[in-house]
Scaffold this motif. Structure first.
Motif: not given
Length: 313
Positions: A78-97
């Motif tokens: 939906a974001l790409r269809n609306a013309g937006y780039d996506v910056l994905l952040y995976v907060l999988r564990d305490g260190d990444s958060r």
């Protein structure tokens, strides 16, 4: 842009508003103009758009579980269809958060908004997000409880009482209380955590097989985990569902292919629904309203799809 306008039979201003997701264009016209632009391989020059309107045409998407592929895919598409780039952040564990929130302040200068997919934030983390001064829209992790109730009701109806619960690594154990409240017997050693992978599901099955006895049903928060449990039990000579029934709280294609009962159907729509809420916030902001945290109206409801992995006890 003028070529797209001529081909679509609308003004250049309408093309501009439609492709930028701005107000003043009906949804039908927006879809039509977008299709014409795609056929003509036209794309907005985002740098120029940003200089003109202050938009970055980028959204930060936060998720703790990439295993819930339909939710993420719905939002990303939906974001790409609306013309937006996506910056994905995976907060999988305490260190990444911790790393994400440590590097958070500059993010507000890079994105127009933040989309949080089933991530539970502490009070301090929520305050840090609010300080970005961009819209933040969330698909709440409590949505998992709706799926879990459906799964619990299904296994109860089939006569199961002894049930294992497999949760994603960032989910707390309070979810097993919901199963107990529904009348299921959840032993402490049957509440397990796993990475959202097939290998993680196989490891969970190893733990269950090493116990003094198997539960009669396993509910997994991830379709990949459910698939791993299914494959490992079959390799051990256990029947699914003859010996153990398996339910997934989402339904990726691989799990569907082997016939795993799953709560599904609306996760992609929930991702799309969250993006619609975020874009609405951005439109309101462009008209002079300040950004903030929004939850939007009620998202689409989930439903259970019964397949071959569950049977009567």
């Amino acid at each position: 842009m003028s070529d797209v306008a001529r081909a679509a039979g609308v003004s250049a201003a309408t093309v501009s508003r439609a492709l930028r997701g701005e107000p003043g264009v009906s949804e039908a016209t927006r879809r039509y103009v977008t299709e014409v632009a795609k056929r003509m391989r036209y794309a907005i020059a985002r740098d120029a758009s940003s200089l003109a309107g202050g938009r970055k045409y980028a959204v930060a998407v936060l998720t703790a579980d990439v295993g819930r592929g339909d939710l993420l895919a719905g939002a990303e598409g939906a974001l790409r269809n609306a013309g937006y780039d996506v910056l994905l952040y995976v907060l999988r564990d305490g260190d990444s958060r911790a790393k994400f929130f440590e590097d958070l302040p500059p993010l507000g200068r890079r994105v127009d908004g933040v989309l949080a997919l089933s991530v539970e934030f502490s009070h301090d983390e929520q305050q840090a997000l609010d300080a970005l001064d961009v819209p933040v829209v969330a698909v709440r992790p409590d949505d998992l409880r709706d799926a879990l109730r459906l799964a619990a009701g299904h296994v109860l109806e089939l006569g199961h009482r002894e049930v294992a619960l497999v949760l994603a690594e960032d989910v707390d154990e309070s979810y097993d209380e919901l199963l107990v409240a529904e009348g299921l017997d959840v032993r402490p050693e049957w509440t397990l955590w796993s990475s959202s992978t097939v290998a993680g599901g196989e490891q969970v099955a190893d733990v269950l097989l090493d116990g003094d006895r198997l539960p009669t049903a396993v509910i997994c928060s991830s379709g990949e985990v459910a698939l791993g449990v299914f494959l490992r039990l079959r390799r051990d000579g256990r029947g699914v569902p003859e010996d153990v029934s398996i339910v997934s709280l989402d339904g990726p294609e691989l799990a569907r292919a082997v016939g795993i009962t799953a709560v599904e159907g609306a996760w992609r729509e929930r991702g799309e629904h969250a993006v619609a809420g975020l874009l609405a916030e951005l439109r309101e902001e462009s008209q002079g309203r300040a950004g903030g945290t929004a939850d939007g109206d009620r998202p689409p409801s989930v439903h259970l799809v019964v397949r071959e992995s569950t049977g009567r006890r």
